[in-house]
Motif scaffolding. Structure first.
Motif, short mmCIF file in Angstrom:
data_model
loop_
_atom_site.label_atom_id
_atom_site.label_comp_id
_atom_site.label_asym_id
_atom_site.label_seq_id
_atom_site.Cartn_x
_atom_site.Cartn_y
_atom_site.Cartn_z
N LYS A 73 0.83 -1.21 0.00
CA LYS A 73 0.00 0.00 0.00
C LYS A 73 0.87 1.26 0.00
O LYS A 73 0.61 2.22 -0.72
N TYR A 74 1.93 1.24 0.85
CA TYR A 74 2.81 2.40 0.93
C TYR A 74 3.57 2.62 -0.38
O TYR A 74 3.77 3.74 -0.85
N VAL A 75 3.98 1.54 -0.99
CA VAL A 75 4.68 1.65 -2.27
C VAL A 75 3.76 2.24 -3.33
O VAL A 75 4.14 3.11 -4.12
N ASN A 76 2.53 1.77 -3.35
CA ASN A 76 1.57 2.29 -4.33
C ASN A 76 1.30 3.77 -4.13
O ASN A 76 1.21 4.54 -5.09
N LYS A 77 1.15 4.15 -2.85
CA LYS A 77 0.93 5.57 -2.57
C LYS A 77 2.13 6.41 -3.01
O LYS A 77 1.98 7.49 -3.58
N GLY A 78 3.35 5.89 -2.77
CA GLY A 78 4.54 6.61 -3.19
C GLY A 78 4.63 6.75 -4.70
O GLY A 78 5.00 7.80 -5.21
N LEU A 79 4.26 5.69 -5.39
CA LEU A 79 4.27 5.74 -6.85
C LEU A 79 3.26 6.74 -7.39
O LEU A 79 3.53 7.47 -8.36
N VAL A 80 2.09 6.79 -6.77
CA VAL A 80 1.06 7.75 -7.20
C VAL A 80 1.54 9.19 -6.98
O VAL A 80 1.41 10.05 -7.85
#
Length: 423
Positions: free
Chosen positions: A33-40
């Protein structure tokens, strides 16, 4: 009575409060989830950065022109003084002797010729042909074509100094470098006292070829020029806007107390044509004089130029769109010995006061002898102009004059408000 330490009761208590037990469950998807938020967030940053760069690229030229700092778009020129004449570092090569024993040979003559050709090519890069065009899109006459020199530049503009004789009427002005294209030139300001004007050429209008070709002239120190100094004249000298002449300074360049000129003149031994204009360069390719149709005496056969050191302040003012102040008098300096012989007072003898000039409005009269201006002694007409041009239009100056009366000359103090000479 119930036994409080009964083991059975203890078990019941653990069952009754079992709901408060904590269990930490590991979530295997949390890091994703944190990786996805960072990518966004990174994607949003890239999008915003892309549009910011795009807008900067589109608006940068406009912003540079509209919001450029004022000091970057202001022309500033260094000034010289007569004390610099023996202190300059750019001294022309000279032999230790008076030239005895020097023999011209074919070899050194070829070297001199090669040097002049190289120097002329360097100077030519600063020269401009200016043309006045009438309403019928035709060049008006030969007097509507003059040679000028690029004296300053800013990030957005080039400033060209030309004779003011080209001004007049509802004209359009075009300018070009040697072999180059014509560009629109916009009038900035003129000075009737010197007979010069400054025009502006937009840098962005230049072709790539002319951008790499032109060179803003270096304004030298005309006080360092002495009799016999090598000079190169370039401009509209013999019917062509990029003519060339070489010679020497023919007369002493020191202050002449009897001169009535507003600016010192450098007189050369270079033959003069008609309606000449251009610039005078020294051995190092620096401009030391400005050639105008009136800089040479009427009927003179040799080129004279206005000394550039006397003009620098006026050029700076004109380039920045500021009017050059004028006093509006003509006079001759009376030195001590001449004053004693003629029964006068030492100072600047006023021979003529221009009608409606600052001098007339301030109370100066024909026959007055100016002793000082703002506490500075006046030694000649051009030294008076050098004092005046340091001020701005609208400034007041204090003048001390000796005025003849029944009992002799009496000191009178006047206050004069300076104006531009609008002929």
């Amino acid at each position: 009575m119930t036994d409080q330490h009964n083991p059975d009761n203890s078990n019941n208590t653990e069952e009754d409060y079992s709901f408060i037990d904590e269990h930490i469950k590991s979530d295997a998807n949390t890091w994703k989830k944190y990786v996805n938020k960072g990518l966004v967030l990174a994607l949003y940053g890239l999008i915003i950065g892309f549009f910011a760069c795009l807008m900067f690229y589109i608006l940068s030229p406009w912003a540079q022109e509209e919001f450029a700092a004022k000091d970057k778009n202001q022309v500033q020129l260094s000034t010289d003084s007569s004390t610099d004449r023996d202190e300059g570092t750019n001294e022309e090569p000279s032999a230790e002797s008076d030239g005895e024993g020097f023999t011209f040979t074919e070899e050194n003559m070829e070297q001199m010729n090669s040097m002049v050709i190289s120097l002329s090519k360097k100077c030519q890069k600063s020269m401009v042909e200016m043309v006045a065009i009438g309403a019928d899109a035709n060049v008006l006459s030969s007097s509507a074509i003059v040679s000028g020199v690029v004296v300053a530049e800013t990030p957005s503009d080039l400033y060209v100094l030309v004779p003011g004789s080209i001004l007049g009427g509802d004209y359009r002005y075009r300018a070009r470098f040697v072999g180059g294209e014509f560009y629109d030139a916009e009038f900035v300001m003129d000075d009737s006292t010197s007979g010069l004007a400054v025009f502006q050429i937009k840098r962005k209008s230049l072709t790539d070829s002319d951008k790499s070709y032109y060179k803003t002239a270096t304004l030298g120190n005309s006080y360092a020029a002495s009799q016999g100094s090598f000079v190169l004249a370039m401009g509209r000298l013999y019917g062509s806007s990029f003519s060339l002449g070489q010679g020497i300074i023919a007369t002493p360049t020191g202050d002449s107390s009897l001169s009535t000129d507003n600016y010192r003149k450098l007189v050369t031994d270079i033959p003069a044509g008609s309606e000449i204009s251009g610039a005078l360069f020294n051995f190092y390719g620096e401009v030391i004089g400005v050639i105008t149709p009136t800089s040479s005496a009427e009927g003179a056969n040799f080129i004279s130029a206005l000394a550039i050191s006397d003009l620098k302040t006026a050029i700076e003012k004109m380039s920045n769109g500021r009017e050059v102040p004028s006093l509006g008098i003509t006079g001759t300096y009376i030195n001590k010995s001449l004053a004693e012989e003629m029964g006068l007072v030492e100072g600047m003898f006023v021979s003529n006061v221009t009608i409606d000039s600052p001098a007339m409005l301030g109370g100066l009269q024909n026959g007055d002898i100016i002793s000082s201006v703002d506490g500075q002694t006046v030694l000649a007409q051009h030294s008076l102009q050098n004092i005046i041009v340091q001020h701005d239009v609208g400034n007041t100056i204090d003048i001390e004059v000796y005025r003849a009366g029944k009992s002799g000359y009496k000191l009178t103090k006047l206050t004069v408000t300076l104006m531009a000479d609008r002929k």
